[in-house]
Design an enzyme around this catalytic site. Structure first.
Site, PDB file in Angstrom:
ATOM      1  N   HIS A 104       0.851  -1.202   0.000  1.00  0.00           N
ATOM      2  CA  HIS A 104       0.000   0.000   0.000  1.00  0.00           C
ATOM      3  C   HIS A 104       0.880   1.243   0.000  1.00  0.00           C
ATOM      4  CE1 HIS A 104      -3.741   2.192   0.635  1.00  0.00           C
ATOM      5  NE2 HIS A 104      -3.105   2.938   1.513  1.00  0.00           N
ATOM      6  N   GLU A 434     -32.733  -3.728   8.241  1.00  0.00           N
ATOM      7  CA  GLU A 434     -33.634  -4.869   8.448  1.00  0.00           C
ATOM      8  C   GLU A 434     -33.518  -5.913   7.334  1.00  0.00           C
ATOM      9  OE1 GLU A 434     -36.541  -5.797  10.373  1.00  0.00           O
ATOM     10  OE2 GLU A 434     -36.074  -4.449  12.025  1.00  0.00           O
ATOM     11  N   ARG A 619     -26.736  -6.606  14.989  1.00  0.00           N
ATOM     12  CA  ARG A 619     -26.863  -5.933  13.694  1.00  0.00           C
ATOM     13  C   ARG A 619     -25.737  -4.906  13.608  1.00  0.00           C
ATOM     14  NH1 ARG A 619     -32.503  -3.469  13.060  1.00  0.00           N
ATOM     15  NH2 ARG A 619     -33.211  -5.625  12.836  1.00  0.00           N
TER      16      ARG A 619
END
Length: 660
Positions: A104, A434, A619
C-alpha cells in the site's frame, strides 16, 4: 514458494520482478484491462507476465466462485497484491496457508483506501511511504509487516512522488520478501484510533475553488499534475487546466477568483494568490501562464469560476417524499445550509419542518403519497434527485398492520421508482438494515452478506422483505434500463425529532423514544426478551452527512452502490441503551419535574409485539462502501447522541402542570 499475484500499474510490475528475484514461483497473475479513458503512463503487468511466460488473467470479478475455485486449484502457499484495484474476497485470502500480503502506498494506518499518492499531496503532507501488510477482510487494515518512509519535497508533484514511492517499494520488497519466504517476520497491529480512510478520486474532484487559500489550491495542482488529468477552472463556460503553479504572497483585497495580473498570471484566492505557471485551454496545447491569459481573453479584474457559468445558474432540485419525517427534516436542514439546492417536499404533516416553511428554496405541499400521484409524477419529472422516504418503519406495525406496511412501503414506492425510470431521474432509495434479517455475519456487508428472514407465518418480516424486493427491483432497473440509483441502509439512527412521544404512547415508535416516554411518565422500561439484543446506534448528524455526500455524488462514485450508514463502534444492547438513558435522565436539569424511575421490567416479545414477531440478536454494519464512496466515518459518540435526544424530548413536554 508458490504464489498467486494480483497486480497492476508500475507497483505491480516491480512487485512481480521482486518476487521472481527472491525465488518465488508465480503460478498466475491477475490484473486489469486498461481503461481507454485513463492515460497509461505506467508499465503493463499483462505484458510483463507474457514476457516472463506466466499465465495472466483479467476477470471482471475475480471474486466469482468460478475464479475462487480456479485459484484454489493453483494451491498458492502465499498471495501478494500490488496495487490491484479491487478488494479480494476472504475466500481467496484463506486459500494461502502462509497468508496474503498487500503493498500500500502510504504509512498505514494513515491514508487507507484509494489514491493515497494524490491525497497526501492534496492535504499538503510532508511525509508518506509504503507499507507491506497482511491482508484481512477489511481493506488496508491488516497487521504491518514492513514500512519505509518517503519525504515529500515542496516541489514534488504526483509523478515525482510516484517515482520516489516506486524506489522505496523496491527497497522494502528486497528486504522483506526473503523474510516472508522463510517465515521470519514480525507483525505489528495497526492502531485503529489513528486510521484515516480516503475514497477514489476522479477528474471532477480537481476543480479549483478560489475561495480556498493559495497553498491549498497549489497542493491540488501538485496532486493531479500531468500525467494525471490536472486541476481545472473556468472562464465563463471555457474550461482550462492548470498544470503547474506557485503560491504568491500577494496581499490583495480582490475577490477570490479575480485576475490580479496577466503577466505573470496571478489569481486572487481566499488567502494569498496563485500564480498559474503553465496551463492549457480546453483540449489545446500546454503554454505559459501569460500566453494562457491571452488565449482565454483574460485582463486584470476578470473573474474565474469553479464551474461553467451555465451550470452555476440553476440549483439542484431535490424531491423529498416524507420530508416531515426524521430523516427528511434533518436532510432538508443540511441541504438548505448550502446555496445550490432547491428542496421540494411532500408529507401529511409539517410540525418538524415548520422552521423551513418561509425559506425561499423550500417548497412544501401537505398531502398523502397514495392520493397525490399526479403531483408526485410532475415533481419527479421536474426534479434532479428523488428521495422517497415515506415508510412505516416501526416494528410493532409489522405485526399489527402487515398489509398496510406492504401497501405503503412496497406498492407506493414501486410507483415512484417507475416514475424515476420513465423520466430518467436519479433515485436515492432508503433501504434498511432490516434486510439483513437474521444474518450471522459479524459485520453485515452490502455486497456479500446473505439476507435471511423467517418463515411466512412471522409477519414481522414483511417490512424487511418489502424493502429487499424494492432493492432488487431498483438494481434490476439500473442493470437493464440505466436507472441512476444509490441504495442506503441506515443502522439505528437516533437524535432529536425521532418519532414523538404521542407515537410512543400507542407503541408506534423506535426504541429510544419509547424508553424516554417510560421515564417521562414514570412507567417501567420494558425490556423485550430481556433487552439483550444488540444494535449499532448512529447519530443523526453522522447519518445525514453521509446521505448529503450521496446526494453530492462526487465523481459519480455512489452510482449503482449499496451503502450501509451506521456506527459499528456504538454497539450496545437495548438494556445498555436503557441504562445509559436512565443515567442521563437522572442528571438532567429538568429531572425534578418527572416521576421517580419505575425500574426495568422484562417482557416477552409476543406479549408486546403480538403473534408473529421474531427479533435479531445483533446488527453491526460494515462501512467499507461508505469509506470508499463517501470518504465518510462516523464521529459522534453514543452518549452524546443519547444526551441530546433526551434533552430534546424532555423540552417538548408541557411542564406547567408538573410539580417543581
Amino acid at each position: 514458494m508458490k504464489t498467486v499475484v494480483f497486480a497492476y500499474h508500475d507497483m505491480g510490475c516491480l512487485g512481480i520482478e521482486a518476487l521472481l528475484a527472491a525465488g518465488y514461483e508465480i503460478s498466475a497473475i491477475f490484473t486489469h484491462t486498461d481503461n481507454p479513458g485513463e492515460k497509461a503512463f505506467y508499465g503493463s503487468v499483462a505484458r510483463l507476465a507474457a514476457e516472463r511466460g506466466i499465465p495472466v488473467y483479467a476477470p471482471d470479478n475475480v471474486n466469482h466462485p468460478l475464479w475462487v475455485e480456479r485459484i484454489a486449484q493453483l494451491s498458492p502457499e502465499v498471495i501478494f497484491s500490488f496495487y490491484y484495484r479491487h478488494l479480494i474476497c476472504d475466500e481467496i485470502l484463506q486459500l494461502a496457508p502462509r497468508g496474503a500480503f498487500n503493498l500500500h502506498g502510504s504509512l498505514l494506518p494513515k491514508y487507507r483506501g484509494r489514491a493515497p499518492l494524490n491525497w497526501v499531496l492534496v492535504n499538503g503532507e510532508t511525509e508518506t511511504g509504503v507499507t507491506l501488510h497482511r491482508m484481512v477482510k477489511r481493506a488496508d487494515a491488516g497487521a504491518i509487516v514492513a514500512q519505509l518512509r518517503v519525504a515529500i519535497a515542496p516541489d514534488d508533484i504526483a509523478i515525482t512522488l510516484h517515482h520516489k514511492l516506486c524506489h522505496a517499494a523496491r527497497q522494502l520488497l528486497e528486504q522483506t520478501l526473503p523474510a516472508i519466504k522463510h517465515g521470519n517476520i514480525l507483525e505489528i497491529a495497526q492502531r485503529e484510533n489513528e486510521a484515516t480512510c480516503f475514497g477514489r478520486r476522479t477528474p471532477d474532484d480537481s476543480f479549483l475553488e478560489w475561495h480556498k487559500s493559495a497553498s491549498v489550491l497549489h497542493n491540488m495542482v501538485r496532486a493531479v499534475a500531468d500525467p494525471w488529468p490536472g486541476a481545472f477552472s473556468y472562464v465563463g463556460n471555457q474550461k482550462f487546466t492548470v498544470w503547474s503553479s506557485r503560491v504568491h504572497p500577494h496581499a490583495s483585497k480582490a475577490q477570490p477568483g479575480s485576475v490580479i495580473s496577466v503577466a505573470p498570471l496571478l489569481i486572487a484566492c481566499g488567502d494569498g494568490a496563485l500564480e498559474i505557471v503553465t496551463g492549457q485551454a480546453g483540449d489545446g496545447i500546454t503554454m505559459q501562464g501569460s500566453q494562457l491569459a491571452q488565449t482565454l481573453g483574460l485582463v486584470q479584474g476578470s473573474r474565474l469560476n469553479s464551474q461553467p457559468a451555465c451550470a452555476a445558474r440553476r440549483r439542484t432540485r431535490v424531491l423529498i417524499l416524507g420530508v416531515n419525517g426524521f430523516i427528511g427534516n434533518h436532510l432538508t436542514e443540511r441541504l438548505l445550509r448550502e446555496d445550490h439546492y432547491e428542496v421540494y417536499g411532500l408529507d401529511i404533516g409539517s410540525d418538524a419542518i415548520s422552521r423551513f416553511l418561509n425559506h425561499p428554496h423550500f417548497h412544501f405541499v401537505e398531502g398523502d403519497i397514495s392520493i397525490h400521484s399526479e403531483w408526485i409524477e410532475y415533481h419527479v419529472k421536474k426534479c434532479d434527485v428523488v428521495l422517497p422516504l415515506v415508510a412505516i418503519a416501526t416494528p410493532i406495525e409489522y405485526t399489527r398492520n402487515p398489509l398496510r406496511v406492504f401497501e405503503l412501503d412496497f406498492e407506493e414506492n414501486l410507483r415512484i421508482i417507475r416514475y424515476c425510470v420513465k423520466y430518467r431521474k436519479r433515485i436515492i432509495f432508503p433501504s434498511t438494515s432490516e434486510v439483513y434479517g437474521m444474518c450471522s455475519d459479524k459485520y453485515f456487508d452490502e455486497d456479500h452478506s446473505n439476507l435471511i428472514v423467517g418463515p411466512v407465518n412471522k409477519p414481522r418480516w414483511i417490512y424487511s422483505v418489502s424493502k429487499q424486493l424494492l432493492d432488487r427491483v431498483i438494481w434490476a432497473y439500473g442493470e437493464k434500463e440505466g436507472l441512476q440509483f444509490t441504495l442506503f441502509r441506515p443502522f439505528n439512527w437516533m437524535g432529536p425529532r425521532l418519532d414523538n412521544l404521542n407515537a410512543a404512547r400507542i407503541g408506534s415508535s423506535r426504541a429510544i423514544t419509547q424508553l424516554i416516554l417510560n421515564l417521562v411518565e414514570g412507567s417501567p422500561i420494558k425490556l423485550i426478551d430481556g433487552g439483550k439484543q444488540k444494535r449499532c446506534f448512529t447519530d443523526i448528524r453522522d447519518g445525514i452527512e453521509a446521505l448529503y455526500r450521496i446526494i453530492e455524488n462526487a465523481g459519480n462514485r455512489c452510482d449503482g452502490e449499496i451503502i450501509n450508514i451506521g456506527n459499528p463502534e456504538n454497539e450496545a444492547s437495548i438494556e445498555e441503551l436503557g441504562e445509559m438513558l436512565l443515567a442521563s435522565f437522572e442528571k438532567h436539569p429538568l429531572r425534578h419535574y418527572f416521576p421517580p424511575f419505575a425500574g426495568f421490567r422484562v417482557v416477552e416479545s409476543s406479549s408486546y409485539y403480538g403473534k408473529g414477531y421474531q427479533d435479531v440478536e445483533h446488527r453491526k454494519p460494515s462501512i467499507r462502501n461508505a469509506r470508499r464512496c463517501l470518504n465518510w466515518e462516523p464521529k459522534i459518540d453514543m452518549q452524546e447522541t443519547i444526551d441530546e435526544t433526551l434533552d430534546f424530548f424532555l423540552r417538548t413536554v408541557d411542564l406547567t402542570d408538573k410539580p417543581s
